[in-house]
Design an enzyme around this catalytic site. Structure first.
Site, PDB file in Angstrom:
ATOM      1  CD  GLU A  52      -2.995   1.224   2.161  1.00 44.72           C
ATOM      2  OE1 GLU A  52      -3.902   2.062   2.019  1.00 44.72           O
ATOM      3  OE2 GLU A  52      -3.010   0.330   3.010  1.00 44.72           O
ATOM      4  CB  CYS A 251      -7.408   2.678   3.767  1.00 46.29           C
ATOM      5  SG  CYS A 251      -7.858   1.660   5.192  1.00 46.29           S
ATOM      6  CG  ASN A 382      -9.018  -2.294   2.160  1.00 50.96           C
ATOM      7  OD1 ASN A 382      -8.285  -3.269   2.171  1.00 50.96           O
ATOM      8  ND2 ASN A 382      -8.970  -1.369   3.085  1.00 50.96           N
ATOM      9  CD  GLU A 383      -9.705  -2.115   6.721  1.00 54.34           C
ATOM     10  OE1 GLU A 383      -9.150  -3.169   7.088  1.00 54.34           O
ATOM     11  OE2 GLU A 383      -9.418  -1.010   7.196  1.00 54.34           O
TER      12      GLU A 383
END
Length: 664
Positions: A52, A251, A382-383
């Protein structure tokens, strides 16, 4: 978040850690390895890399560009640039000045600098780099820029690398000879090593000249690619022998708002035509604001795929599902307007795998890679959590499977490894026959040791697991005081024995985050630390490397009194065999403050007489690696001879041990 529980009574290791002991020793545990039966295959993707762009991991890190704000596209147009001889004088007395010109002619690279030289008083334009520029004595650095010398008044641009005292470290010059935009280049050779160098431009002549895309790269990049990646950082990734590379996050995929989400189509094609954007970690944390953190996208989706290919990893791109980060705005795309997001996913698969007759396959080929990248997996979101995610995931799942049924889809279980959001996602994704579910764990070291059996009772008919982000937090999640200390590393190793022991359910795993610039990080802990000149792997890095480099092809049983070794006497173990090398591989993690002598009985295979014991250990829980001591915690190999079907091993206090045994 709970603070990590410190194990009491840390002591110095007595004797030679991990040495094979005589048969007359007293054993703490009797272990049995059954090499006759394969319990399940170990997936080639079992241990991989999560990347990331946080902690200056891309610009200022893996992407070897040394000039910050090279095309004047930051929100503050001159951020990163200084004009030391310009600002204190009236315009008529100034030696010169840079004015940023905004043009609508280019939709992506919208700005350029018009340099006006008024006199011969020494106008300078200086770029500070990413917390400086690292240059090494004798190394070559390639400068490029675009210039339009409209009236021909500027005869020469002098290019220098300077240190903090303005001492010249390298010098070259460019003679701009065209009134139209033209590319120019020069090479500089450093006469000294300096971590905080800067780039200085000065000018001969009087008048105006337009400049854009002022760029500086080391010549010695990974695979010597022009405008490529930082060699030492890629080498550390390559040495992990990763099964997959997940990119670009994290994120950063989501964005604080949907407008700030990662859009892969803006990151391919000519580098100078890629539209820069603020990085979502720019102002995320009050403890470490980074107002100069932007994304040039010089490291874009083509380069990610290329990197995966270079290091032998399967590419795993993650795309926005139409929900911005739910810790920020949680902005939603209405379901009726989701089609462009879904089309981005379909087009990405075509970009990676399509032949030259397809529109996006041709884009890839035109960038220099006519052969497909062999994409097998893609992630949706992603989450994210809640019903909003599930209803959007359904749309992606239906569209991708309709056109590309062979592509595996990674779905998300939210940001936490438990709780109502997690439970809801697990139940709904099972109903949807989800293939791979991404779980994240940022917990204290004790949690990792206590959750080794997490997957023992998972539904074998349900989705497979991608342990996509995990890292033990020495203080608390998001704390700037977290350290990559030895307790976090061996606690992760203990947990990873549980992941490997459940390889029929767990298909992919990766530590997160991957990279951190020592002067520009936002999040700790991190796997690899770097400055402008050097890099090193943390103790956690070497745990990952030991597991990834020694995963084997088949899981086999290792037991104590017929039970898996999941913390008895603070010992954790797993065993595999490698059909390719004819080896049995045993991983032993001792989280106790005292060494343990172990008797190991090998069934179903005869030892060939030679083996290797690799030991990773440190006497103190708070020990860590650093720039001063990059190998303070580092694997040590010992050769040994073993005969028959029994051996004796001492697992030292607070140690991770890997035995590789040649078998007949």
């Amino acid at each position: 978040m709970n603070h990590s529980c410190k194990i009491k009574g840390a002591s110095k290791i007595i004797g030679a850690l991990g040495l094979l002991m005589s048969a007359a020793s007293v054993y703490a545990l009797d272990l049995e390895v059954d090499a006759s039966k394969s319990l399940t295959k170990i997936q080639p993707t079992m241990y991989g890399i999560f990347f990331e762009d946080i902690n200056f991991a891309a610009d200022g890190g893996l992407y070897a560009e040394m000039v910050k704000n090279r095309s004047f596209e930051f929100d503050t147009r001159m951020m990163g640039w200084k004009e030391p001889n310009s600002s204190t004088q009236s315009f008529n007395e100034q030696s010169g000045i840079a004015n940023i010109i905004h043009t609508s002619d280019n939709k992506t690279n919208k700005n350029f600098a018009r340099i006006t030289i008024n006199n011969d008083k020494g106008y300078e334009l200086i770029n500070e780099g990413f917390r400086g520029m690292g240059v090494k004595k004798g190394e070559k650095y390639n400068l490029s820029l675009k210039a339009a010398n409209h009236a021909g008044d500027i005869k020469k641009i002098r290019v220098q690398l300077i240190d903090k005292d303005k001492k010249v470290l390298a010098e070259a010059s460019i003679s701009p000879n065209s009134p139209q935009w033209k590319n120019y280049s020069a090479q500089l050779t450093a006469n000294a090593t300096e971590a905080k160098a800067q780039l200085k431009l000065s000018f001969e002549g009087k008048g105006d000249i337009d400049l854009d895309m002022i760029s500086l790269f080391p010549e010695d990049t990974w695979k010597n690619r022009k405008g490529g990646l930082r060699k030492d950082l890629v080498q550390l990734l390559y040495d992990l022998k990763p099964g997959f590379l997940r990119f670009p996050g994290g994120c950063i995929v989501e964005g604080r708002t949907l407008a700030e989400r990662y859009q892969w189509k803006k990151t391919v094609g000519n580098v100078e035509d890629r539209e820069s954007m603020i990085n979502r970690w720019n102002k995320e944390f009050a403890h470490k604001p980074a107002p100069d953190y932007f994304q040039s996208f010089g490291l874009g989706f083509f380069e990610y795929f290329q990197l995966a290919e270079d290091i032998g990893a399967s590419p795993l791109p993650i795309l926005s599902c139409g929900i911005a980060c739910q810790f920020n705005t949680g902005e939603l795309v209405p379901l009726a307007e989701l089609d462009p997001y879904v089309q981005d996913a379909l087009d990405l698969i075509e970009f990676a795998n399509g032949d030259l007759t397809t529109p996006w396959g041709k884009v890839r080929a035109d960038m220099g890679h006519p052969k497909p990248f062999n994409l097998k997996m893609i992630g949706v979101g992603n989450e994210q959590w809640g019903y909003q995610y599930i209803e959007r995931f359904k749309v992606f799942q239906a569209a991708i499977k309709a056109k590309y049924p062979e592509i595996k889809i990674v779905s998300g279980a939210g940001p936490f490894p438990e709780g109502p959001h997690f439970d809801y996602a697990q139940a709904e994704l099972k109903k949807l026959n989800a293939e791979l579910v991404d779980e994240h764990y940022y917990k204290d070291p004790k949690w990792f040791r206590e959750n080794v059996t997490r997957y023992d009772n998972y539904d074998r008919s349900g989705p497979k697991i991608f342990a996509g982000e995990f890292a033990a937090q020495s203080v608390a999640t998001v704390s700037p005081d977290n350290k990559n200390n030895w307790e976090t590393a061996f606690s992760e190793a203990a947990f990873m024995t549980g992941l490997e022991r459940n390889a029929d359910v767990v298909y992919l795993t990766s530590y997160a985050p991957l990279l951190a610039h020592v002067d520009a990080w936002q999040w700790t802990p991190d796997l690899i630390w770097f400055n402008n000149l050097e890099s090193y792997g943390s103790a956690n890095y070497y745990v990952q490397k030991l597991f990834s480099n020694n995963k084997g092809t088949d899981l086999i049983a290792i037991t104590n009194q017929g039970k898996p070794v999941t913390g008895q006497s603070n010992l954790f173990a797993t065993a595999t065999k490698d059909e390719n090398t004819q080896e049995v591989i045993i991983k032993l993690v001792n989280t106790d403050s005292k060494p343990q002598t172990l008797s190991i009985n090998i069934k179903g295979a005869q030892l060939k007489g030679s083996g290797t014991l690799t030991k990773l250990t440190s006497a103190n829980l708070d020990d860590l690696n650093s720039f001063e001591k990059p190998k303070n915690i580092y694997p040590v190999d010992t050769k040994f001879n073993a005969k028959g079907d029994k051996l004796s091993v001492e697992a030292g206090a607070y140690s991770v041990n890997v035995l590789k045994l040649k078998v007949k």
